[in-house]
Design a protein around this motif. Structure first.
Motif, PDB file in Angstrom:
ATOM      1  N   CYS A  50     -77.498  86.139  44.189  1.00  0.00           N
ATOM      2  CA  CYS A  50     -78.427  85.834  43.158  1.00  0.00           C
ATOM      3  C   CYS A  50     -79.620  85.283  43.502  1.00  0.00           C
ATOM      4  N   ARG A  51     -79.547  84.327  44.461  1.00  0.00           N
ATOM      5  CA  ARG A  51     -80.600  83.933  45.089  1.00  0.00           C
ATOM      6  C   ARG A  51     -81.571  85.048  45.808  1.00  0.00           C
ATOM      7  N   GLN A  54     -83.574  86.898  43.413  1.00  0.00           N
ATOM      8  CA  GLN A  54     -84.481  85.993  42.924  1.00  0.00           C
ATOM      9  C   GLN A  54     -85.626  86.299  43.838  1.00  0.00           C
ATOM     10  N   SER A  57     -87.346  89.528  43.803  1.00  0.00           N
ATOM     11  CA  SER A  57     -88.145  89.988  42.338  1.00  0.00           C
ATOM     12  C   SER A  57     -89.632  89.689  42.650  1.00  0.00           C
ATOM     13  N   ASP A  77     -89.573  85.910  39.982  1.00  0.00           N
ATOM     14  CA  ASP A  77     -88.895  84.275  39.841  1.00  0.00           C
ATOM     15  C   ASP A  77     -89.482  83.645  40.966  1.00  0.00           C
ATOM     16  N   VAL A  84     -84.187  75.720  41.839  1.00  0.00           N
ATOM     17  CA  VAL A  84     -83.119  76.647  41.216  1.00  0.00           C
ATOM     18  C   VAL A  84     -81.741  75.662  41.055  1.00  0.00           C
TER      19      VAL A  84
END
Ligand SMILES: [Zn+2]
Length: 480
Positions: A50-51, A54, A57, A77, A84
């Motif tokens: 997920c990180r 991010q 992106s 992001d 976060v």
């Protein structure tokens, strides 16, 4: 370079890690805790990915229609690690050494992919698409930095086993009453050799493997004064100039190949019987079809491991035994590329025979021998010892020239295996003859002579094969 080990089991000790908020059926938010190793490892992998995404992106891609760069995923992001952690509850308890590692890894991935695309474009080959996000269906994976002992510490348990401990703590607001805040994840691994100093551990939870990222061992060796020319081919993977053949374990590989063929046929049969195209069939493919597909990729991976192991053992042996290694400078990519399609001038849309089917078998065996792998491994291993020298020579006519008298004619080579010189009538194996020619050319190159061995300065200079002259020459050249 690194050391890869197998994960045997995982244990969670101390507090139960806080995995994030979960919405219950009545709409209330409840915190999730777990001491189930599988759930905790998945949580780490998901958080890491997920990180990573991010950060990804924030990258941009070129949009042809708009004529400008747009962010990869629509909206970038820009949150920092700290932000976060506060805003996304599932990040709150992830160890810093895991959460920070995507910063650097995403950057390296992105720029190396761009560089690769650039080189491919320059060679007029398909550069492939801009790198995208990591997907959930890829391998579950995370990286934890070691950072000189900050986390992911390794401990040897006994001769065959060791343990990597990743520690973390639950944030203050989510500590359970009467429980400690710190948790530790004990990953038990099987090891076969001592673990050297490492900078990070890469955990692949899908394949249950763990990689210690570190430098390769320097190869200790004495100077031998020996030199070798290597001829790479399809029948014999390697032929050396001192009359040896070094071959891949062909029986094992052929056996695997047969197994792959059998399964591929079964798959093709299933598709043919359904009367659909491959694309249509795969949309609702049966469980058996999927399983066969998995079996095929596992067999390919196994064959690859066998070849890789063989390459490592062979190149290590070569580097240990010889001071000078001479290889032919083959354009493997060009040799194994598909033959160009020849359009038929009389019938538009149709093609003339271009020899592709004859070339296909050669391509397959070339790739199987994966000669490029040998070169890559030899290159870095000679660098590691610092005392070897690896040189490449022009491969033209090495298989048609006589290594005894230097007579070069097409008729010299009678078949794939046999060589008979039309001038001095020396008979030998064609591959060994080529290997000898390659060594000769390498030595000529070192002595500053032209390819046929004719001196440009001294008319009588003979290439030295062994002995004092040769070792003196190696000393001088290996100091690079
Ligand atoms: Zn001859």
């Amino acid at each position: 370079m690194s050391q890869k080990v197998v994960i045997e089991s995982v244990q969670i000790r101390g507090a139960a890690p806080y995995l994030g908020m979960c919405v219950a059926s009545d709409g209330r938010q409840i915190p999730l805790y777990s001491t189930n190793p599988d759930i905790v490892m998945r949580w780490l992998c998901d958080g890491w990915r997920c990180r990573y995404n991010q950060l990804r992106s924030r990258r941009t891609k070129w949009d042809k229609n708009l004529g400008m760069s747009i962010p990869l995923g629509g909206k970038p992001d820009m949150r920092s690690d700290r932000q976060v952690r506060l805003e996304c509850s599932w990040f709150a308890a992830i160890p810093a050494m895991v959460l920070q590692s995507p910063n650097r890894i995403e950057n390296t991935d992105w720029w190396s992919a761009n560089k690769r695309r650039k080189t491919l474009k320059k060679k007029h080959r398909n550069p492939g698409m801009t790198p995208r996000f990591k997907k959930r269906r890829d391998d579950l994976y995370f990286v934890c930095w070691h950072n000189k002992g900050a986390n992911a510490n390794y401990r040897q348990l006994n001769r065959r086993h060791g343990e990597v401990v990743i520690t973390g703590q639950n944030p203050g607001a989510y500590r359970l009453d009467g429980q400690r805040c710190r948790y530790s994840i004990h990953i038990r691994v099987r090891v076969s050799q001592p673990i050297r100093d490492y900078t990070s551990v890469d955990v692949n939870w899908t394949r249950r493997t763990l990689v210690f990222v570190n430098d390769p061992l320097p190869i200790g060796r004495e100077r031998t004064g020996a030199m070798v020319g290597l001829d790479r081919g399809c029948v014999h993977t390697l032929a050396t100039s001192d009359n040896r053949f070094i071959d891949l374990p062909k029986d094992r590989l052929n056996h695997i190949d047969k197994e792959i063929r059998r399964r591929q046929k079964a798959q093709a049969r299933r598709i043919a019987m359904s009367g659909e195209t491959v694309k249509q069939y795969r949309r609702h493919a049966s469980r058996t079809y999927e399983r066969t597909g998995r079996e095929i990729s596992r067999l390919y991976a196994k064959a690859h491991r066998i070849i890789d192991d063989w390459q490592h053992k062979t190149t290590s042996m070569l580097v240990r035994e010889y001071d000078l290694i001479v290889l032919e400078d083959l354009n493997l990519q060009g040799m194994s590329r598909k033959a160009k399609a020849k359009p038929d001038p009389d019938r538009p849309g149709a093609f003339l025979p271009n020899g592709q089917s004859a070339k296909r078998e050669l391509n397959r065996s070339l790739r199987a021998a994966s000669l490029a792998g040998i070169v890559g491994k030899l290159e870095y291993k000679t660098r590691l010892t610092g005392r070897n020298r690896l040189i490449f020579v022009n491969p033209a006519y090495t298989s048609q020239t006589c290594s005894k008298c230097g007579h070069c004619a097409k008729e010299n080579r009678e078949s794939q295996a046999d060589f008979e010189c039309r001038q001095c009538h020396a008979r030998m194996n064609a591959d060994l003859n080529a290997a000898n020619n390659i060594l000769k050319r390498g030595l000529n190159h070192l002595l500053g002579l032209d390819e046929a061995g004719h001196a440009e300065t001294e008319p009588d200079a003979q290439p030295a094969y062994r002995g004092k002259d040769a070792s003196a020459m190696t000393c001088e050249t290996s100091t690079r």
